[in-house]
Design an enzyme around this catalytic site. Structure first.
Site, PDB file in Angstrom:
ATOM      1  N   THR A   1      -3.735 -21.558  12.951  1.00 46.28           N
ATOM      2  CA  THR A   1      -4.805 -21.861  13.751  1.00 46.28           C
ATOM      3  C   THR A   1      -4.965 -20.810  14.875  1.00 46.28           C
ATOM      4  OG1 THR A   1      -3.665 -23.401  15.302  1.00 46.28           O
ATOM      5  CG2 THR A   1      -5.028 -24.284  13.573  1.00 46.28           C
TER       6      THR A   1
ATOM      7  N   HIS B   1       0.628 -10.751   9.900  1.00 45.47           N
ATOM      8  CA  HIS B   1       1.525 -10.978   9.496  1.00 45.47           C
ATOM      9  C   HIS B   1       1.835 -12.627  10.253  1.00 45.47           C
ATOM     10  CE1 HIS B   1       4.959 -11.096   6.646  1.00 45.47           C
ATOM     11  NE2 HIS B   1       5.667 -11.304   7.380  1.00 45.47           N
TER      12      HIS B   1
ATOM     13  N   LEU C   1       0.911  -1.168   0.023  1.00 46.60           N
ATOM     14  CA  LEU C   1      -0.045   0.071  -0.064  1.00 46.60           C
ATOM     15  C   LEU C   1       0.843   1.126  -0.090  1.00 46.60           C
ATOM     16  CD1 LEU C   1      -2.427  -1.568   2.626  1.00 46.60           C
ATOM     17  CD2 LEU C   1      -2.987  -0.982   0.183  1.00 46.60           C
TER      18      LEU C   1
HETATM   19  C1  GAR Z   1      -2.497 -15.428   6.479  1.00 47.90           C
HETATM   20  O1  GAR Z   1      -1.468 -16.430   6.900  1.00 47.90           O
HETATM   21  C2  GAR Z   1      -2.087 -14.080   6.829  1.00 47.90           C
HETATM   22  O2  GAR Z   1      -0.943 -14.353   7.941  1.00 47.90           O
HETATM   23  C3  GAR Z   1      -0.998 -14.121   5.525  1.00 47.90           C
HETATM   24  O3  GAR Z   1      -1.621 -14.577   4.485  1.00 47.90           O
HETATM   25  C4  GAR Z   1      -2.498 -15.595   5.160  1.00 47.90           C
HETATM   26  C5  GAR Z   1      -3.856 -15.289   4.574  1.00 47.90           C
HETATM   27  O4  GAR Z   1      -4.857 -16.436   4.673  1.00 47.90           O
HETATM   28  N1  GAR Z   1      -0.830 -12.734   5.144  1.00 47.90           N
HETATM   29  C6  GAR Z   1       0.495 -12.287   4.924  1.00 47.90           C
HETATM   30  O5  GAR Z   1       1.265 -12.931   4.239  1.00 47.90           O
HETATM   31  C7  GAR Z   1       0.577 -10.730   4.813  1.00 47.90           C
HETATM   32  N2  GAR Z   1       1.907 -10.185   4.428  1.00 47.90           N
HETATM   33  P1  GAR Z   1      -6.284 -16.336   4.735  1.00 47.90           P
HETATM   34  O6  GAR Z   1      -6.643 -15.732   3.490  1.00 47.90           O
HETATM   35  O7  GAR Z   1      -6.930 -17.365   5.046  1.00 47.90           O
HETATM   36  O8  GAR Z   1      -6.885 -15.470   5.981  1.00 47.90           O
END
Ligand code: GAR
Length: 210
Positions: free
Chosen positions: A172, A109, A93
């Site tokens: 989880t 994250h 962003l």
């Molecule tokens: C999650 O593990 C989140 O922490 C990560 O993407 C996944 C999304 O899963 N985010 C990042 O890597 C951001 N830098 P989800 O769509 O099932 O919530």
């Protein structure tokens, strides 16, 4: 009643956890909209099935980050958000966008920040021989994957872990700490001083997982 807008790019399991917790726990808030930069994001179907407004702002339709972020902000602001939640929203962003939502923009994250900003966090943690891995909910600042830390979950890295097994174990706990952090923000229970977040009533800001 506060308005929460959630941004996703894919599966949306964190968004689902937040929607469910908001409903189940009766937060003084509603999920006003779920917005994706990808029409194919499967999380949009879950949101729509819950009767939540959904929108797509396709980043590919814009020739600059600034133009995309401006349109994204226009759509978000149509829902008068008190809190904007990045839940697996995989776009970098612009500073202008981040500043516009300062103090009400959260991200999750999948690492123990400030370790491993960026992508492939679990693989990098395994390769570095880390014994702990986890996830961090933080306020978003212009620097990627930085910003005041609201809540962290830590889990052990096991000797036979793969990227998939570790990410599943961490996920989880993401589903617990992200709803918790959003609720705290909605209920105005967080203070930020010199980049350090405290819970006003001293609730623990760490979750230990097995
Ligand atoms: C999650 O593990 C989140 O922490 C990560 O993407 C996944 C999304 O899963 N985010 C990042 O890597 C951001 N830098 P989800 O769509 O099932 O919530």
């Amino acid at each position: 009643m506060k308005n929460i807008v959630i941004l996703i790019s894919g599966r949306g399991s964190n968004m689902e956890a937040i929607v469910n917790a908001c409903q189940r726990e009766g937060w003084p808030a509603r999920i006003a909209a779920v917005i994706s930069n990808k029409a194919s994001a499967s999380g949009l179907q879950f949101a729509a099935a819950q009767g939540i407004a959904t929108a797509v702002v396709d980043h590919k339709a814009f020739d600059s980050r600034e133009a995309f972020d401006a349109e994204l902000a226009r759509v978000i602001d149509g829902y008068q958000p008190d809190v904007v939640v990045l839940a697996g929203f995989m776009r970098i962003l612009t500073e202008g966008f981040v500043r516009h939502y300062e103090g009400r923009l959260l991200n999750i994250h999948p690492s123990l920040l400030p370790a491993f900003p960026g992508l492939h966090t679990h693989q990098r943690a395994i390769e570095a021989g880390c014994k702990l891995a986890g996830a961090t909910v933080h306020f978003v600042t212009p620097e990627l994957d930085h910003g005041p830390i609201v809540l962290q979950a830590a889990v052990p890295v096991l000797a036979d872990d793969t990227e998939d097994s570790l990410s599943a174990r961490v996920l989880t706990h993401e589903h617990v700490i992200y709803p918790q952090a959003v609720r705290w923000l909605v209920e105005d229970l967080l203070s930020v001083n010199d980049g350090v977040v405290r819970h006003r009533q001293g609730a623990t800001q760490v979750r230990w997982g097995g």
